[in-house]
Design a protein around this motif. Structure first.
Motif, PDB file in Angstrom:
ATOM      1  N   ALA C  67       0.809  -1.222   0.000  1.00  0.00           N
ATOM      2  CA  ALA C  67       0.000   0.000   0.000  1.00  0.00           C
ATOM      3  C   ALA C  67       0.841   1.270   0.000  1.00  0.00           C
ATOM      4  O   ALA C  67       0.302   2.367  -0.033  1.00  0.00           O
ATOM      5  N   LEU C  68       2.167   1.122   0.031  1.00  0.00           N
ATOM      6  CA  LEU C  68       3.004   2.327   0.099  1.00  0.00           C
ATOM      7  C   LEU C  68       2.779   3.252  -1.101  1.00  0.00           C
ATOM      8  O   LEU C  68       2.965   4.466  -1.015  1.00  0.00           O
ATOM      9  N   ALA C  69       2.339   2.694  -2.214  1.00  0.00           N
ATOM     10  CA  ALA C  69       2.103   3.518  -3.407  1.00  0.00           C
ATOM     11  C   ALA C  69       0.976   4.527  -3.177  1.00  0.00           C
ATOM     12  O   ALA C  69       0.960   5.607  -3.795  1.00  0.00           O
ATOM     13  N   VAL C  70       0.032   4.188  -2.289  1.00  0.00           N
ATOM     14  CA  VAL C  70      -1.161   5.023  -2.141  1.00  0.00           C
ATOM     15  C   VAL C  70      -0.838   6.440  -1.645  1.00  0.00           C
ATOM     16  O   VAL C  70      -1.326   7.417  -2.220  1.00  0.00           O
ATOM     17  N   PHE C  72       1.742   8.193  -2.138  1.00  0.00           N
ATOM     18  CA  PHE C  72       2.323   8.995  -3.229  1.00  0.00           C
ATOM     19  C   PHE C  72       1.230   9.558  -4.129  1.00  0.00           C
ATOM     20  O   PHE C  72       1.291  10.699  -4.578  1.00  0.00           O
ATOM     21  N   MET C  73       0.210   8.728  -4.379  1.00  0.00           N
ATOM     22  CA  MET C  73      -0.903   9.198  -5.196  1.00  0.00           C
ATOM     23  C   MET C  73      -1.653  10.323  -4.486  1.00  0.00           C
ATOM     24  O   MET C  73      -2.014  11.334  -5.082  1.00  0.00           O
ATOM     25  N   GLN C  74      -1.881  10.105  -3.177  1.00  0.00           N
ATOM     26  CA  GLN C  74      -2.614  11.129  -2.436  1.00  0.00           C
ATOM     27  C   GLN C  74      -1.813  12.421  -2.338  1.00  0.00           C
ATOM     28  O   GLN C  74      -2.370  13.513  -2.408  1.00  0.00           O
ATOM     29  N   GLY C  75      -0.484  12.282  -2.182  1.00  0.00           N
ATOM     30  CA  GLY C  75       0.361  13.467  -2.130  1.00  0.00           C
ATOM     31  C   GLY C  75       0.294  14.251  -3.437  1.00  0.00           C
ATOM     32  O   GLY C  75       0.203  15.478  -3.447  1.00  0.00           O
ATOM     33  N   ALA C 193      -5.625   0.215  -5.950  1.00  0.00           N
ATOM     34  CA  ALA C 193      -4.758   0.796  -4.933  1.00  0.00           C
ATOM     35  C   ALA C 193      -4.725  -0.034  -3.652  1.00  0.00           C
ATOM     36  O   ALA C 193      -3.701  -0.090  -2.979  1.00  0.00           O
ATOM     37  N   PHE C 194      -5.831  -0.690  -3.311  1.00  0.00           N
ATOM     38  CA  PHE C 194      -5.903  -1.361  -2.016  1.00  0.00           C
ATOM     39  C   PHE C 194      -5.904  -2.885  -2.117  1.00  0.00           C
ATOM     40  O   PHE C 194      -5.781  -3.571  -1.112  1.00  0.00           O
ATOM     41  N   PHE C 195      -6.104  -3.391  -3.326  1.00  0.00           N
ATOM     42  CA  PHE C 195      -6.180  -4.847  -3.502  1.00  0.00           C
ATOM     43  C   PHE C 195      -5.625  -5.177  -4.883  1.00  0.00           C
ATOM     44  O   PHE C 195      -5.892  -4.459  -5.831  1.00  0.00           O
ATOM     45  N   PRO C 196      -4.869  -6.278  -4.986  1.00  0.00           N
ATOM     46  CA  PRO C 196      -4.336  -6.619  -6.311  1.00  0.00           C
ATOM     47  C   PRO C 196      -5.485  -6.882  -7.277  1.00  0.00           C
ATOM     48  O   PRO C 196      -6.486  -7.497  -6.891  1.00  0.00           O
ATOM     49  N   ARG C 197      -5.310  -6.434  -8.502  1.00  0.00           N
ATOM     50  CA  ARG C 197      -6.417  -6.528  -9.458  1.00  0.00           C
ATOM     51  C   ARG C 197      -6.883  -7.971  -9.652  1.00  0.00           C
ATOM     52  O   ARG C 197      -8.080  -8.245  -9.729  1.00  0.00           O
ATOM     53  N   ASP C 198      -5.924  -8.906  -9.721  1.00  0.00           N
ATOM     54  CA  ASP C 198      -6.343 -10.290 -10.008  1.00  0.00           C
ATOM     55  C   ASP C 198      -6.985 -10.967  -8.812  1.00  0.00           C
ATOM     56  O   ASP C 198      -7.536 -12.066  -8.942  1.00  0.00           O
TER      57      ASP C 198
END
Lengths: 342, 259, 263
Positions: C67-70, C72-75, C193-198
């Protein structure tokens, strides 16, 4: 030379979406070094005219040259020649006064070495030296206007546009701003185009006044000319002995038309010619041996002019002086002295 | 009129105005409706795969699991949104009119509270219908559902009192985040996505003592038809309600002092 | 515009960016909440959704890494929102008119404006990276990957900021800019963002997440954290950021011309 500092407008039209003509075919001419007052109520088209003349809005029709350049085709040259203080003071609340000057200087391409000096000079002149390092959000309304004016002056413009510079200011701030505008025009030869909804401001400050209503200019001239066009001064006399009213009326009749007086026990006459008859009136009263407790001259106001031209009274007219009893106006007073003799 | 009757008439008048405003103004109603709906869709739709994790033992489906959370969340946020409205009333001066007009000012706060509860019923009904449309399982009986509603209404009332206490102390709309953030954090420091025993790390330690954990578990129990933690939830709510009554009363005194 | 204006271009951009940054730094209180909130959310989710890592096929053993990517998106989102609102305030307060009276070009105006958003994006990206690593997140692609991560976060900030600028220029009010913020929030939540697509079970949600460009931005950042160098994920993320930048920049330029119909 005069073209470089003047404004010339012919048949200017600015139409907005929906066909609203905020400016509907105005002609005007402002000479170099002149203070031109553009007077009108809210929504008359003053600000739109300023926006067109300062190249912020293209005209829909007509011609306008500012400083000898066409506003529609030579925007950059016009902008280089003019300084503008718009109605809403356009400041960044988080920047200090000095930073505003530096930013503006940079954007105007003033060499770095000169920026600081010129900025400090102007801050000094508008009385903001002490507040120069405070964020502009801490400034009072008058200080904001003064900083706005200083920013408009930074690149030494030949023509200065001021859109309602004193709206919302207290009397002292207004006076200070008037003095600075006056100084710019008289000492530095800057041409000033000023819009206002205050009669007093146009009257006191402007060399010539254009009255705009609903997008068209309804009257133009010096304040004195305008007033002379529509109304003549009246003289109101209070005899010391109220029994002498009739005699006083007879003595005054040759000077004009007797009209109803504002208070009982007094006589009023609308003068045929100007206020220069005052001396003759005093002599005539003397000859008729009429002693008077008070003699007052009432000048017509620009509101009378506005009323005569549009059939309506100018909004905000309450701020102007009521009659010829002009309070000692700052800078200079255009009204004839309010003679009160006894 | 007796004191009680006077309080009631003030409360009803304030509640009527507040409800009327909420339902006639999209800008007030929509956020309190869209927030829960959106969270419901995002959580129940996007995260449902987590129910396949080992030891995930809620049997009525992930949509139902999340619906119980949304009930509590929507009720709590509805109360906070009502706090926003109170703050706005103070900022725009309308609250002064209320303070002047009402002989019993406690009635004002009760009125706001009632309006929050009415709005909560509306929002929960919409979310419930949305859940049914998407195939949510409801294993609880009508009695269980009424239990869930009572729980949600108590949360709504408590949250309103909390927010009102702040709104009446700070009396500006800028106080919004101060009302919302603690509720938000308290809610999300409970087992939102998985049952408590699957929550990891420090959040697990916090969640064990978070009253919202008991409320969530009780709500999920009602939806599953297996009521649980009812006594604990009732006790938590009673304690929170008592505290927020005192908190709101202090706020009212503060507003009265400020005139 | 005259030649003189073009020669002064970098100086003008510098001045305007400097002002935008100054404006941000002088109101630190306004920054604390938007920068801290994604960290709170990250902390809560890392614990709350940790069980997901035990699902068969989950790409990493730590939900924090996932979830660390999230943040960055919010920033990036916040930087864009902030920049857009600052521009809207300039429009509402007349400051843009003042700028328009100076011999400055439209491109310099836009660039200066975006400079502030880029700065915000940089500050928050570095902060999130440092905090993430401090709390035990590992960057699978190493130090070079961390650098690329910050670059990608900046590219995304820039793309979002172009959108914020467009809305501000078009609508001219801070409220309108604020009104678009929830839209991005929705896009973020309806992505992977919160769960892998597959591993998303609900088909309709998986379809939305698959068509949602935000998914690929998140997955690009995530790939650097959890799987090392994934050329395809990075290419997709950078490409989407680039396309959004070009598109919104073009729209912004047009909106600026309409707003500043100066002659």
């Amino acid at each position: 030379m005069s073209e470089e500092r003047g404004i010339d407008v012919q048949g200017l039209v600015r139409e907005f979406k929906g066909g609203v003509r905020a400016v509907d075919g105005i002609d005007l001419h402002v000479d170099a070094g002149e203070i031109y007052g553009f007077l009108g109520p809210n929504g008359a088209g003053k600000s739109t005219t300023v926006k067109v003349l300062t190249t912020l809005l293209p005209p829909s029709a007509g011609q306008a040259t500012v400083a000898g350049h066409d506003v529609a085709r030579e925007g950059a040259k016009v902008r280089a020649a003019i300084g503008v203080a718009l109605q809403d003071v356009a400041l960044d609340p988080m920047l200090t006064g000095r930073e505003h000057m530096r930013l503006q200087g940079g954007l105007q391409g003033i060499p770095r070495a000169e920026r600081g000096k010129r900025g400090d000079e102007l801050l000094e002149r508008v009385g903001l030296t002490d507040a120069a390092d405070r964020k502009s959000k801490t400034y009072s309304g008058g200080m904001k206007r003064r900083l706005d004016l200083a920013l408009a002056l930074l690149h030494n413009p030949r023509i200065l546009f001021l859109d309602e510079p004193t709206t919302g200011l207290d009397v002292q701030s207004r006076t200070a701003l008037w003095e600075e505008v006056e100084r710019l025009a008289r000492q530095e030869g800057t041409t000033v185009f000023l819009t206002t909804q205050y009669l007093e401001e146009a009257d006191v400050l402007a060399d010539r006044v254009g009255i705009i209503d609903r997008g068209t200019i309804v009257a133009e001239g010096t304040p004195a000319q305008l007033k002379a066009q529509v109304a003549k001064p009246t003289v109101e006399l209070v005899p010391r002995d109220s029994g002498q009213c009739a005699a006083a009326g007879a003595a005054l009749e040759p000077f004009g038309e007797l009209i109803s007086a504002r208070q009982a026990g007094s006589i009023a006459v609308r003068l045929d010619s100007g206020a220069d008859q005052l001396a003759a009136i005093v002599r005539a009263l003397d000859q008729a041996d009429i002693a008077f407790a008070n003699l007052a001259l009432h000048e017509p106001t620009l509101d009378d002019v506005f009323l005569a031209k549009t059939g309506r009274s100018l909004e905000g007219a309450a701020d102007g002086p009521g009659d010829g009893e002009v309070p000692p106006a700052p800078g200079r007073s255009r009204g004839e002295p309010a003679v009160t003799t006894s | 009129m007796s004191a009680l009757a006077r309080t009631r008439s003030v409360a009803l008048a304030v509640a009527w105005r507040s409800i009327h405003n909420a339902f006639s103004n999209k800008a007030i109603l929509l956020p309190s409706l869209l927030f829960p709906l959106f969270f419901f869709i995002a959580f129940a739709g996007g995260l449902s795969g987590i129910r396949n994790a080992p030891d995930f033992d809620y049997r009525s489906g992930y949509t139902t699991f999340q619906f119980a959370f949304i009930c509590i969340q929507a009720s709590a946020f509805g109360g906070v949104f009502t706090g926003f409205a109170i703050a706005a009333d103070f900022e725009f001066g309308f609250a002064r009119r209320l303070l002047l007009a009402a002989p019993n000012r406690a009635g004002i706060v009760i009125g706001y509270m009632l309006s929050a509860m009415v709005r909560a019923v509306f929002v929960l009904t919409v979310v419930f219908c949305a859940g049914l449309v998407s195939g949510m399982r409801v294993d609880g009986s009508l009695g269980h559902l009424l239990g869930l509603l009572a729980l949600a209404l108590a949360v709504s009332a408590t949250a309103t009192l909390w927010a009102a206490g702040i709104a009446m102390r700070l009396r500006t709309m800028q106080a919004g985040p101060v009302m919302q953030m603690p509720v938000f954090i308290a809610l999300f420091l409970a087992p939102v996505f998985v049952p408590l025993h699957l929550v990891a790390g420090w959040v697990h330690d916090v969640a064990r003592y978070n009253p919202f954990t008991a409320l969530l578990e009780a709500a999920r129990g009602f939806m599953a038809g297996e009521p649980t933690k009812i006594g604990l939830s009732a006790a938590c709510l009673a304690a929170l309600f008592a505290l927020t009554v005192l908190w709101a009363r202090g706020g009212l005194r503060s507003a009265e002092r400020a005139g | 515009m005259t030649a003189l204006v073009h020669s002064a271009w970098p100086a003008q951009v510098g001045l305007l960016s400097g002002r935008a940054i100054k404006r941000i730094l002088r109101n630190p209180a306004q920054m604390i909440f938007p920068i801290a909130f994604p960290l709170v959310l990250l902390a809560v989710n890392a614990a709350g959704l940790d069980a997901a890592t035990r699902l068969p096929g989950f790409p990493t053993a730590s939900y924090l890494d996932f979830a660390l990517a999230v943040p960055f998106m919010q920033g990036a989102l916040f930087a864009a929102l902030n920049g857009g609102q600052d521009l809207a305030r300039d429009i509402e307060g007349g400051f843009l008119d003042r700028l328009a009276m100076t011999p400055i070009g439209g491109a310099a105006l836009l660039a200066g404006q975006l400079g502030g958003a880029l700065f915000m994006g940089l500050v928050s990206a570095i902060l999130y990276l440092v905090v993430g690593i401090a709390f035990g997140a590992g960057i699978a692609s190493g130090a070079g990957g961390a650098l690329v991560l910050v670059l990608l976060a900046l590219a995304i900030s820039f793309a979002f900021a172009c959108f914020g600028t467009f809305v501000a220029l078009r609508a001219g009010t801070g409220e309108a800019v604020q009104g678009f913020f929830p839209l991005f929030f929705v896009l973020l939540f309806l992505s992977s963002a919160f769960f892998p697509r597959d591993l998303i079970e609900q088909e309709w949600f998986r379809i939305i997440a698959t068509y949602n460009p935000v998914s690929y931005m998140v997955e690009g950042i995530r790939s650097l954290v959890i799987s090392g160098w994934d050329g395809q994920a990075l290419a997709q993320a950078f490409a989407i950021a680039a396309i959004a930048t070009v598109g919104f920049l073009a729209l912004s330029a047009r909106a600026l011309r309409t707003r500043l119909v100066r002659t």
